[in-house]
Design a protein around this motif. Structure first.
Motif, short mmCIF file in Angstrom:
data_model
loop_
_atom_site.label_atom_id
_atom_site.label_comp_id
_atom_site.label_asym_id
_atom_site.label_seq_id
_atom_site.Cartn_x
_atom_site.Cartn_y
_atom_site.Cartn_z
N GLN A 187 69.72 25.66 24.09
CA GLN A 187 68.74 26.96 23.86
C GLN A 187 67.55 26.47 23.07
N ALA A 188 67.63 25.49 22.15
CA ALA A 188 66.75 25.04 21.36
C ALA A 188 65.50 24.41 22.21
N GLY A 189 65.79 23.87 23.40
CA GLY A 189 64.97 23.09 24.33
C GLY A 189 64.14 24.60 24.96
N ARG A 190 64.98 25.60 25.34
CA ARG A 190 64.31 26.50 26.32
C ARG A 190 63.64 27.14 25.28
N LEU A 191 63.71 27.48 23.96
CA LEU A 191 62.91 28.32 23.02
C LEU A 191 61.49 27.18 22.82
N LEU A 192 61.74 25.89 22.62
CA LEU A 192 60.41 24.92 22.45
C LEU A 192 59.65 24.99 23.56
N ALA A 193 60.31 25.21 24.81
CA ALA A 193 59.48 25.14 26.18
C ALA A 193 58.54 26.58 26.09
N ALA A 194 59.43 27.43 25.85
CA ALA A 194 58.54 28.98 25.70
C ALA A 194 57.26 29.00 24.90
N ALA A 195 57.72 28.36 23.67
CA ALA A 195 56.73 27.97 22.62
C ALA A 195 55.62 27.42 23.03
N LEU A 196 56.03 26.25 23.60
CA LEU A 196 54.59 25.30 24.04
C LEU A 196 53.71 26.19 25.46
N LEU A 197 54.53 26.72 26.29
CA LEU A 197 53.78 27.42 27.24
C LEU A 197 53.03 28.55 26.56
N LEU A 198 53.40 29.30 25.84
CA LEU A 198 52.42 30.43 25.15
C LEU A 198 51.19 29.65 24.38
N VAL A 199 51.56 28.56 23.73
CA VAL A 199 50.77 27.96 22.92
C VAL A 199 49.22 27.33 24.01
N ALA A 200 49.80 26.78 25.01
CA ALA A 200 48.99 26.37 26.08
C ALA A 200 48.21 27.46 26.71
N LEU A 201 48.93 28.73 26.81
CA LEU A 201 48.20 29.79 27.23
C LEU A 201 47.19 30.27 26.57
N ALA A 202 47.48 30.31 25.12
CA ALA A 202 46.30 30.70 24.44
C ALA A 202 45.22 29.90 24.20
N ALA A 203 45.63 28.78 24.37
CA ALA A 203 44.54 27.41 24.24
C ALA A 203 43.57 27.64 25.29
N LEU A 204 44.20 27.80 26.69
CA LEU A 204 43.42 27.74 27.85
C LEU A 204 42.53 29.26 27.79
N LEU A 205 42.99 30.29 27.12
CA LEU A 205 42.28 31.34 27.18
C LEU A 205 41.01 31.28 26.03
N VAL A 206 41.20 30.70 25.07
CA VAL A 206 39.98 30.58 24.05
C VAL A 206 39.04 29.51 24.82
N TRP A 207 39.44 28.38 25.53
CA TRP A 207 38.70 27.47 26.22
C TRP A 207 37.72 28.04 27.14
N SER A 208 38.36 28.73 27.92
CA SER A 208 37.69 29.74 29.02
C SER A 208 36.46 30.26 28.28
N GLY A 209 36.86 31.08 27.20
CA GLY A 209 35.87 31.99 26.78
C GLY A 209 34.77 31.00 26.34
N THR A 210 34.87 29.88 25.98
CA THR A 210 33.75 29.05 25.40
C THR A 210 32.87 28.42 26.30
#
Length: 168
Positions: free
Chosen positions: A9-32
């Motif tokens: 379960q910890a690995g699943r939560l960590l993977a979900a958190a990493l994917l959400l951070v990557a999504l947010a980072a890509l959205l910010v990057w594309s806006g720049t």
């Protein structure tokens, strides 16, 4: 931890958190990203509208609603109404069958003066086609959600979705 879940379960939560951070980072990057004709990123409305005169002679993409059809004139609501005459709009490449007042248009071409674009490509969309797109997307989304909820349930003990009628 079971053989089916090597990270648990910890690995699943960590993977979900990493994917959400990557999504947010890509959205910010594309806006720049700034316009770069070498990379096929041309100035758009937010770049052109504050000062159209500074982009004369450049290729740009500008959208708006048709307010006149002979010649084709569009009005963009970006930071106050701005009108552009689209020279060669009816002969431009794209999905131009007929234009009517109120149609949404995105024109790509060269800005020849502060209010004129020599149109190379034109993309149009009617209010009816946009409404159709939203309705079909909503129906499809509801169908997928219904199918998912029909076949799966949320198990609070493992904080995961499990098949209905399975071991639970």
């Amino acid at each position: 931890m079971s053989a089916r879940e090597p990270a648990g379960q910890a690995g699943r939560l960590l993977a979900a958190a990493l994917l959400l951070v990557a999504l947010a980072a890509l959205l910010v990057w594309s806006g720049t990203l700034s316009p770069d004709p070498a990379a096929n990123r041309y100035p758009e409305e937010e770049d052109v509208m504050p000062n159209p005169g500074s982009h004369v002679g450049e290729r740009a993409s500008v959208g708006g609603y048709v307010v006149g059809t002979d010649p084709v004139v569009i009005e963009s609501g970006y930071s106050g109404p701005s009108r552009f005459t689209l020279e060669g709009a009816m002969a431009a490449e794209g999905n131009v069958d007929s234009l009517e007042t109120g149609d949404r248009v995105t024109a790509f071409g060269t800005i020849t003066d502060e209010s004129t674009i020599e149109t190379e490509r034109l993309v149009t969309g009617t209010a009816r086609s946009q409404a159709y797109m939203f309705v079909v997307s909503a129906v499809g989304g509801l169908w997928v959600a219904g199918r998912f909820l029909w076949g799966w349930r949320f198990d609070l003990a493992t904080l995961s979705f499990v098949p209905r009628g399975g071991d639970g």
